[in-house]
Design an enzyme around this catalytic site. Structure first.
Site, PDB file in Angstrom:
ATOM      1  CG  ASP A 245      -2.450 125.913   5.510  1.00  0.00           C
ATOM      2  OD1 ASP A 245      -1.905 125.441   6.367  1.00  0.00           O
ATOM      3  OD2 ASP A 245      -2.853 126.983   5.280  1.00  0.00           O
TER       4      ASP A 245
ATOM      5  CG  ASN B 274       7.023 124.196   5.854  1.00  0.00           C
ATOM      6  OD1 ASN B 274       6.497 123.470   4.984  1.00  0.00           O
ATOM      7  ND2 ASN B 274       6.412 125.362   6.538  1.00  0.00           N
TER       8      ASN B 274
HETATM    9  C1  FPP Z   1       0.744 122.527   6.622  1.00  0.00           C
HETATM   10  O1  FPP Z   1      -0.321 122.768   7.858  1.00  0.00           O
HETATM   11  C2  FPP Z   1       1.262 121.221   6.508  1.00  0.00           C
HETATM   12  C3  FPP Z   1       2.658 121.109   6.335  1.00  0.00           C
HETATM   13  C4  FPP Z   1       3.634 122.196   6.355  1.00  0.00           C
HETATM   14  C5  FPP Z   1       3.064 119.782   6.280  1.00  0.00           C
HETATM   15  C6  FPP Z   1       2.192 118.756   5.147  1.00  0.00           C
HETATM   16  C7  FPP Z   1       2.899 117.587   5.525  1.00  0.00           C
HETATM   17  C8  FPP Z   1       2.026 116.493   5.559  1.00  0.00           C
HETATM   18  C9  FPP Z   1       0.474 116.242   5.309  1.00  0.00           C
HETATM   19  C10 FPP Z   1       2.648 114.948   5.892  1.00  0.00           C
HETATM   20  C11 FPP Z   1       3.765 114.509   5.020  1.00  0.00           C
HETATM   21  C12 FPP Z   1       3.498 114.324   3.457  1.00  0.00           C
HETATM   22  C13 FPP Z   1       3.484 113.353   2.743  1.00  0.00           C
HETATM   23  C14 FPP Z   1       3.426 113.800   1.286  1.00  0.00           C
HETATM   24  C15 FPP Z   1       3.220 112.068   3.298  1.00  0.00           C
HETATM   25  P1  FPP Z   1       0.212 123.661   8.902  1.00  0.00           P
HETATM   26  O2  FPP Z   1       0.768 122.588   9.934  1.00  0.00           O
HETATM   27  O3  FPP Z   1       0.828 124.920   8.572  1.00  0.00           O
HETATM   28  O4  FPP Z   1      -1.280 123.743   9.432  1.00  0.00           O
HETATM   29  P2  FPP Z   1      -1.736 125.119  10.342  1.00  0.00           P
HETATM   30  O5  FPP Z   1      -1.742 126.405   9.230  1.00  0.00           O
HETATM   31  O6  FPP Z   1      -3.288 124.899  10.570  1.00  0.00           O
HETATM   32  O7  FPP Z   1      -0.795 125.225  11.530  1.00  0.00           O
END
Ligand code: FPP
Length: 248
Positions: free
Chosen positions: A28, A76
């Site tokens: 996250d 998501n």
């Molecule tokens: C949460 O951060 C993250 C996600 C919903 C996506 C995670 C995806 C990756 C790290 C990339 C692809 C994965 C692999 C395994 C190659 P957020 O966007 O909710 O952050 P925020 O809370 O700061 O908005």
């Protein structure tokens, strides 16, 4: 087996002979990481994917048995199409690279979640990665994709009910171990340590059944900044806990 011992182990006290067997991470904070730098959210996900690569390789190097990461939840899909598309693109890029270096890395890859809404190309890449790596021994990396803990439990309940209707199972005999076999995580031991970076203190529908006795570690560090040393801090904190599993 000889493991690469990183120089970071001099800064954080970690007992590498007693690592948690299974670490699970909620990746996250990508969006906030990007915002702080005046970049689009997608740049945060790209940095997050890069960090996943670094941390997964490091977990293999220190001899961890299982790493499970939350890459995309059943919730998501509510994000803007551009962001969803960017995350799927990063997954594709990662899987193509992983396939290219599979023989060298020998990491077993699994996917937890319902892959059916993914594009046929991404589904095929997941299948290929799983198929090529299924005989590898050593570290296993589980990527949670279109995964939700409640969705997983509902699917398990439906499949189990169907087995009862088909005469293959008897409700009187249902135990925890048998039920676990209906989950995406079948055959994988429960996580010992669940890590959530970025300052949020919730589980967000991640491994609801499996984390029953997990130790939790929260940090304000955002996922793209979660270095190997941060991981070692989490492991050191885990090693300082007393796990009683309901006993004394
Ligand atoms: C949460 O951060 C993250 C996600 C919903 C996506 C995670 C995806 C990756 C790290 C990339 C692809 C994965 C692999 C395994 C190659 P957020 O966007 O909710 O952050 P925020 O809370 O700061 O908005």
């Amino acid at each position: 087996m000889a493991f690469f011992r990183p120089k970071e182990d001099r800064q954080v006290q970690v007992d590498f002979d007693h690592l948690p067997r299974h670490i699970a991470i909620i990746m996250d904070g990508n969006g906030r990481w990007a915002k702080k730098r005046g970049l689009p959210r997608t740049a945060g996900h790209a940095a997050g994917a890069e960090n996943f690569r670094t941390i997964a390789t490091y977990c293999k190097d220190i001899g961890l048995d299982y790493l499970t990461v939350y890459a995309f939840s059943t919730e998501n899909w509510k994000r803007p199409a551009e962001e969803v598309g960017a995350i799927m693109g990063l997954l594709k890029k990662y899987l193509l690279e992983a396939i290219g270096r599979m023989e060298r890395d020998r990491v077993k890859m699994e996917f937890f979640g319902d892959l059916s809404p993914l594009t046929p190309e991404l589904r095929e890449l997941c299948e290929r990665t799983r198929e090529i790596s299924k005989h590898y021994e050593g570290c296993q990396v589980n990527i949670c994709l279109n995964y939700g803990g409640r969705d997983e439990l509902l699917r398990a309940a439906r499949a189990y009910a169907q087995d009862c209707l088909d005469g293959k199972a008897d409700p009187g005999d249902l135990g925890e171990e048998q039920f676990s076999n209906y989950l995406f995580s079948r055959g994988v031991p429960d996580p010992d340590l669940v890590i959530r970076p970025s300052g949020e203190l919730r589980l967000s529908n991640f491994l609801l059944w499996q984390s029953a006795y997990a130790e939790f570690y929260f940090t304000d560090v955002l996922w793209p900044d979660f270095t190997k040393e941060e991981l070692l801090k989490a492991i050191a904190a885990f090693q300082g806990r007393s796990r009683r599993f309901g006993g004394v």
